[in-house]
Each structure stands twice: as structure tokens, then as C-alpha cells.
Design an enzyme around this catalytic site. Structure first.
Site, PDB file in Angstrom:
ATOM      1  N   ASN A   1       0.702  -1.235  -0.045  1.00 56.97           N
ATOM      2  CA  ASN A   1       0.157  -0.054  -0.023  1.00 56.97           C
ATOM      3  C   ASN A   1       0.877   1.189  -0.187  1.00 56.97           C
ATOM      4  O   ASN A   1       0.768   2.173   0.774  1.00 56.97           O
ATOM      5  CB  ASN A   1      -0.933  -0.124   1.244  1.00 56.97           C
ATOM      6  CG  ASN A   1      -2.177   0.902   0.954  1.00 56.97           C
ATOM      7  OD1 ASN A   1      -2.293   1.321  -0.141  1.00 56.97           O
ATOM      8  ND2 ASN A   1      -2.927   1.048   1.926  1.00 56.97           N
TER       9      ASN A   1
ATOM     10  N   HIS B   1      -8.719   3.454   8.662  1.00 56.05           N
ATOM     11  CA  HIS B   1      -9.194   2.289   7.946  1.00 56.05           C
ATOM     12  C   HIS B   1     -10.779   2.349   8.438  1.00 56.05           C
ATOM     13  O   HIS B   1     -11.522   1.156   7.702  1.00 56.05           O
ATOM     14  CB  HIS B   1      -8.472   1.107   8.470  1.00 56.05           C
ATOM     15  CG  HIS B   1      -7.195   1.055   7.531  1.00 56.05           C
ATOM     16  ND1 HIS B   1      -6.210   1.619   7.602  1.00 56.05           N
ATOM     17  CD2 HIS B   1      -6.967   0.333   6.532  1.00 56.05           C
ATOM     18  CE1 HIS B   1      -5.098   1.141   6.696  1.00 56.05           C
ATOM     19  NE2 HIS B   1      -5.722   0.492   6.337  1.00 56.05           N
TER      20      HIS B   1
END
Length: 508
Positions: A344, A375
Site C-alpha cells: 500500500n 481504516h
């Protein structure tokens, strides 16, 4: 079956049933594949200087809005509202506080939506607008920080880092540029995030020319920019995409499902050592889910001509500027830093830019906490990120104090590489496991079944009072990582626990 409250297009449900996908997942995947064709048209027919930047902005905006509406329907207004409020802040709030106000509001809006999603029944937790909103938080906050940095730079031209100077924006963009950046089709559904400056360079046609070497005499590129084509790399990445589809749909989902890790019968029938090995293999195959999603997103970017990153040593074009994963470096990583630096990647850049480089203290802790909040609200995210703080600190301590003793011969260095590979891959699978469950009971069951082994080991390592002066071998001249370079993203959007909520994070 997807709950009837799904706001996206239902006309594709019969086709989704034929291929074995719920309508929300089918809409997401089909939109991404269609994005490849929209991107190729954009690259082949709307190239600068033949096409004006305004028309390129409009094309990206219209296709992006259509895409997100197709997948999320009326929920698209959440993105519009979140972006509009932040745009007003950028134009009206004092620059000294504007950047933090934008970050807090955009992140708070996302958390509120994630909390609402978390409280819904399980059958209503389909792919919704929270996934695009995670990317919009990155865009809004990075843009706000870039504008504030311009004002800081005017007061003190030594107050910014080199990366911050590169991102400085003198004033908020106009409405077309702003909403084009917020909704461009290449990254509207799955990301990855890109900085505003890079996007504007791409739209204006400077994306390739600025990364080509030039002659000293007339500043002309040594390579004709028109000869730089993404078609070959798009084809290669499509082949890799097929590999990840097979691994995820056949191997991960059928042969080694991660659900076995917390299955009571599976735990009873196998030893701890067998289950730790199974944990590693199942998580290795489960990563193909993220490899699939991010490779597809990378293809969409490259197909539209976005992602050129200069030439390599052999003069070949590199198309990895917006690449979100480097699989070979992930699977061969011998440290947490190497693993996370290549997982990521664009989220790591965002976290470094808005948090790690600016945090006044406890940089690693605050960065992981920000990543966890970004998140969502599932307990599995917080278990992973809070654990990652201490695992990262333990990894640094081992490298500083143990590594010098393994530098006396090639054999010792090779042994160290093997040990650190095992010591990276197993613990990483161990702490990321909660992302596959999200809720508390399953991963607590697994951790109890292996006696919280790696947590206990990390606690012991952190408590050992190493003597740094004795630990560093006098012949070891290799530089160790400094805190400045140890920043990490999240193991899942490390990045996201659901396919896009993805850090390490579905988008795990």
C-alpha cells in the site's frame, strides 16, 4: 445475496449471478475493467497538446462521477458533501489551522460512516461509499496541507522538508480542477491516492516530459515523449492480474481459506506448529486479494497514460509511479520496514506526508493510530495496528543490536537473512490475521490457541536492556535505519480489511 438497500445499479445482477459474484462486487469489478477502456481512449484520443487541459479535466470528472454513481447510487452525495465542505474550509479558514480542520472533518465524516456501517446487520455490509471516502480523505487532507505549507514557506523557507517543498500549492484550485482531482475515474473506487501536483502535471501534459532527462544545451528531452507508451506494461500487468485472480478465487478461497485459522475443529486436530505454518500460507494466498485489486487499479492508471516514472538504467520506461505494491519485495522482505514500504505504497506516502514528518513526538505511534482510524472502526483494524507499533519497535531494536554480530562472514550474513525473513513473514501474517476477521471473537480464538506467542516474544525483546555500544560490531559499517526512515503505513491499506478498506487494509 446483497441486501436490497444497496444503492448501486441492480440491472447487472443477472450477469453477476452468472459469474458467481454479488451485484456490488460485480459492479465494482466491471467498473474497474471498463476503466481500462476509458483510460485507453483518454490516452489515445485526448493527448496534450492536441487536447486542452480543460477538456481532459471534464472527461476525468464526468467518467469518475458516472462510475461512482453506477456503484454507489445516491450515496455519492456523501463524497460531494464531504469534498464541498472541505473546499469551503480551504478558501475561508486561516491557513494556520485550515489543514488540521480539513483533516479532522474529512476523517471524522469517514469514521461516522464507518461506524454506521459497523452497526448494520452483517447482510447489509456490502461494498458502499465508505471505500471511495477513504481515498477522498487522503486527497482532501494532502491538498490542505500543501496549501498551508505555502504560507509556512513564506514565513520561513527552511521550515519544510524537501518532500513538502515539492508539494507546495500557493492557493486553492478552482472548482473544475478541485472536483476533477476528487473524482477522476482512475482512482475514484479503489485508489490508489496521488498528490494534487502529480495529477495536474498529468492533465497538463507535463507528467512524462518532466521525468525525462534533458540535454544541457537546449533542455530538450533525450527521448521523444511521444515514444513513451504504456501499452506493453498494461499487457504485462493484465497477465499478472490473471495470476492474482486464480490465486484468490481458487487457492485462497478454496484450498487454504483463512477461516480455518479460528475454526475450533481445525485447532483441535492440528498442532501449534502446523497451524502457524498454515497461518503463513493462508495469509500469503489471501494477499492475492489485494494484489488483484491494486494491480487492476494500476492498470487503469497506466492505460490512461498516468504513472510514468522515468527511465531505468537500460533506458526502459518505468510505469510504477502510482504502483501500490511490489510483490517480490513483500514476499522476500527481511524486516517490517521493507514489507510495509512496499505494501500500500501510496497510503504510506500519505501517512508520512500528513503525520510522520510533522508529528512532534511518538511519530511511529501516532502514524499507526492515524492509519487505524482511517481504516474504519472494526476491532480487527485496531488489533493489527496497535500490535504493529510494538512489533516495529522490536524489529528496530533487533536490527540495531543483533545484526552487527552477523556481519563477520558471508555465511553469517546469509544466516541472518534467513532468520530475519522468517522473523518478518511469520509475525507479519500473525498481526495481520485480525484483518481477515475484523470482529473480536475469531482472532482472539486464534491468538489463544497459539498462546499469544509473538506478542509475548516482542514484549521480551522490548524489555531486554541491550548495550548499544557493545552490540555494534567495530567492523560493521552498514548504516542502520534511522527513525526518519522507519515510517510505516498500515499492514493492510496495511491497508483495508474489506477489499478496499483496505492498508496492511481492505484495502488491509
Amino acid at each position: 445475496m446483497v441486501h436490497p438497500t444497496y444503492a448501486g445499479c441492480w440491472l447487472t445482477e443477472p450477469i453477476g449471478n452468472l459469474v458467481g459474484l454479488p451485484v456490488d462486487q460485480f459492479n465494482f469489478m466491471s467498473s474497474q475493467f471498463l476503466g481500462i477502456f476509458f483510460g485507453l481512449f483518454f490516452h489515445l484520443k485526448l493527448q496534450p497538446p492536441d487536447t486542452s487541459p480543460t477538456l481532459r479535466h471534464i472527461y476525468c470528472l464526468v467518467v469518475g462521477l458516472t462510475t461512482v454513481w453506477f456503484c454507489n447510487g445516491w450515496e455519492t452525495w456523501h463524497l460531494v458533501l464531504q469534498s464541498s465542505v472541505c473546499y469551503v474550509m480551504m478558501n475561508t479558514f486561516p491557513p494556520q489551522i485550515m489543514h488540521m480542520c480539513v483533516l479532522i472533518f474529512s476523517l471524522g465524516y469517514l469514521v461516522a460512516m464507518c461506524l454506521y456501517r459497523y452497526l448494520l446487520p452483517e447482510d447489509m455490509q456490502f461494498l458502499d461509499i465508505t471505500f471511495p471516502c477513504t481515498v477522498s480523505v487522503q486527497k482532501l487532507s494532502s491538498l490542505a496541507f500543501s496549501i498551508t505549507d505555502s504560507h509556512r514557506y513564506k514565513l520561513d523557507n527552511n521550515c519544510l522538508t524537501d518532500s513538502q517543498k515539492k508539494r507546495v500549492i500557493s492557493k486553492p484550485p478552482n472548482l473544475l480542477h478541485f472536483f476533477s482531482y476528487m473524482f477522476y475515474f482512475q482512482g475514484i473506487l479503489a485508489g490508489p491516492f496521488t498528490f494534487y501536483n502529480d495529477y495536474i502535471d498529468f492533465i497538463d501534459g507535463r507528467h512524462i516530459t518532466s521525468r525525462l532527462e534533458t540535454k544541457d544545451d537546449d533542455k530538450k528531452p533525450l527521448v521523444d515523449p511521444k515514444s513513451i507508451s504504456p501499452l506493453r506494461v498494461v499487457f504485462y500487468k493484465c497477465v499478472m492480474l490473471g495470476v492474482w485472480v486464480y490465486l484468490y478465487l481458487h487457492v485462497s478461497s478454496v484450498l487454504v481459506p483463512t477461516s480455518n485459522n479460528a475454526d475450533a475443529d481445525f485447532i483441535q486436530r492440528h498442532t501449534v506448529f502446523y497451524r502457524l505454518g498454515y497461518m503463513y500460507v493462508s495469509m500469503l494466498c489471501h494477499r492475492s486479494k489485494y494484489f488483484l485489486t491494486w494491480t487492476l487499479a494500476d492498470i487503469v492508471y497506466n492505460a490512461s497514460g498516468y504513472g510514468f516514472n522515468g527511465l531505468d538504467g537500460n533506458g526502459n520506461a518505468k510505469w510504477d509511479m502510482v504502483t501500490n505494491i511490489r510483490v517480490e519485495k513483500i514476499e522476500t522482505a527481511t524486516s517490517f520496514k521493507t514489507f510495509i514500504d512496499n505494501w500500500n505504497i501510496q497510503t504510506t506516502r500519505w501517512l508520512r506526508y500528513v503525520c510522520y514528518e510533522r508529528a512532534p513526538f511518538l511519530r511511529t505511534h501516532l502514524t499507526y493510530i492515524l492509519s487505524a482510524v482511517w481504516h474504519g472502526v472494526y476491532p480487527g483494524f485496531y488489533c493489527t495496528f496497535l500490535s504493529a507499533i510494538w512489533f516495529t519497535l522490536a524489529g528496530r531494536k533487533i536490527r540495531r543490536n543483533i545484526r552487527p554480530h552477523f556481519q563477520e562472514s558471508a555465511g553469517m550474513r546469509a544466516l541472518y537473512e534467513v532468520l530475519t525473513w522468517v522473523g518478518t513473514q511469520l509475525p507479519m501474517a500473525y498481526i495481520v490475521l485480525p484483518f481477515t476477521y475484523l470482529n473480536v471473537a475469531p482472532f482472539i480464538t486464534f491468538y489463544n490457541s497459539v498462546y499469544w506467542f509473538f506478542h509475548v516474544l516482542v514484549a521480551v525483546i522490548l524489555l531486554i536492556p541491550f548495550d548499544r555500544k557493545q552490540a555494534r560490531h567495530p567492523q560493521d559499517t552498514t548504516k542502520t535505519s534511522t527513525p526518519q526512515t522507519e515510517m510505516t503505513s498500515s499492514p493492510g491499506r496495511l491497508s483495508n480489511g474489506n477489499s478496499q478498506r483496505n492498508s496492511t487494509q481492505d484495502t488491509s
